[in-house]
Design an enzyme around this catalytic site. Sequence first.
Site, PDB file in Angstrom:
ATOM      1  N   LYS A 143      48.813  38.072  21.954  1.00 24.18           N
ATOM      2  CA  LYS A 143      48.240  39.394  21.700  1.00 24.18           C
ATOM      3  C   LYS A 143      47.759  39.534  20.249  1.00 24.18           C
ATOM      4  CE  LYS A 143      48.895  40.013  25.827  1.00 24.18           C
ATOM      5  NZ  LYS A 143      47.736  39.606  26.650  1.00 24.18           N
ATOM      6  N   GLN A 167      54.165  40.509  27.850  1.00 22.74           N
ATOM      7  CA  GLN A 167      53.307  41.487  28.539  1.00 22.74           C
ATOM      8  C   GLN A 167      53.628  41.588  30.029  1.00 22.74           C
ATOM      9  OE1 GLN A 167      52.359  38.652  27.111  1.00 22.74           O
ATOM     10  NE2 GLN A 167      50.712  37.624  28.221  1.00 22.74           N
ATOM     11  N   HIS A 214      47.823  49.421  33.263  1.00 23.53           N
ATOM     12  CA  HIS A 214      48.092  49.390  34.704  1.00 23.53           C
ATOM     13  C   HIS A 214      49.520  48.914  34.958  1.00 23.53           C
ATOM     14  CE1 HIS A 214      47.867  45.010  34.661  1.00 23.53           C
ATOM     15  NE2 HIS A 214      46.737  45.113  33.970  1.00 23.53           N
TER      16      HIS A 214
END
Length: 406
Positions: free
Chosen positions: A243, A12, A39
């Site tokens: 995740k 990530q 973001h």
Amino acid sequence: DLPASTLHSLAQYSPAFPLGAYKPAKGCSLTQVNILQRHGARFPTSSAGARIQSAVAKLQNATTIVAANLQFVKTYVYDLGHDDLISFGAAQSFDAGQVVFERYKGFLTQGSVPFVRASSAPRVISSATNWTAGFVHANGGHFIPAAPIILNEAANDTLDDNMCPDAGSSDPQTTTWQDTFGPAVVARLNAAAPGSNLSNADIPNLISLCAFDSLAKETPSPWCRVFDANDFASFEYFGDLDKYYGTGYGQPLGRVQGVGYVNELLARLTGKPVQDGTQTNRTLDASPGTFPLDRTLYADFSHDNQMIAIYAGLGIVRPAAAPNPAVPDPRRAWLASHLVPFASVFVTERLLCGGQASIRMLMNDAIVPLEICGAGRDGICTLDAFVASQTYARNNGEGDFEQCFV
């Protein structure tokens, strides 16, 4: 520049990169675009930064350092901020806004400017405003979106994973993998810096510094030379497990955290008011001013963990088997660096194909397979079939949302 093999193995913390070449849907016209974007690149969170500094301090307290690729540690100064967007992340968002205008300008009409929302973390708001600036720059000021609607992370928010206090974590699985790949790396580094007494838990933190330090300074960090290709592959899997078992399919209360957003997406695609009993802000979603249904382009800015929950809530990119916390599958498609890298872009296009309302989804420009609604290789299924496939969200998580507050 870091080699792609490293940049694309930072889970990530990889910067987004295209997974395919975008092509308009053949034989179809575009009627609506929904963008969900993570973001841009940021500093470590405050808690992650503390763990990183603790690991660095162990190496700096070594009796001696014998390895050439660790000599820099003696004088290394950790000088990163925490939590906020970095300049590279701002540029990612600005560039993404330009790309969207160039890609979709042919179907934008005067008066139909993008409708933008952001979760309330400063790095998410900054990403949204930088995206808007890029969009405006690309169109010469002809299409100027209003300031983003901000969803408060302390309240109902479909763009953050803050509304399921009883959800579990990925710690059991990531610890298993850390204790599987970590010992060999620990032995190598402790031999290279006798007296440092690193532990397995220090290794993912030190590898992450390759990403954070490089992206913040926009030059390859010396920390990247401390690790080899196998170490980065192991770090990728650490993120993949985090995740999957954090807010993804492996977490019993993972996918329910994406239900509110899925129901908002269904409302936009069908042009009907939001029907949801989970994370949506009923006040905002009931007002055309804060949740319009007549726009052609929507852009929402979010976090990686929430985007994973949304994918799971939709039922897409589901692995055939749960990842084994001790043994990676080298052929797996569940890769955090593909699913939720910094500035990751997930798009739902509503189409008109032969007079039939349809949809397709793209993840960082790759077509998402939509077996859930009978799509073929082109990734297109009818809107009716897609809506019918979303029973989990339309039934408010089928009882899972209540389990968040037991």
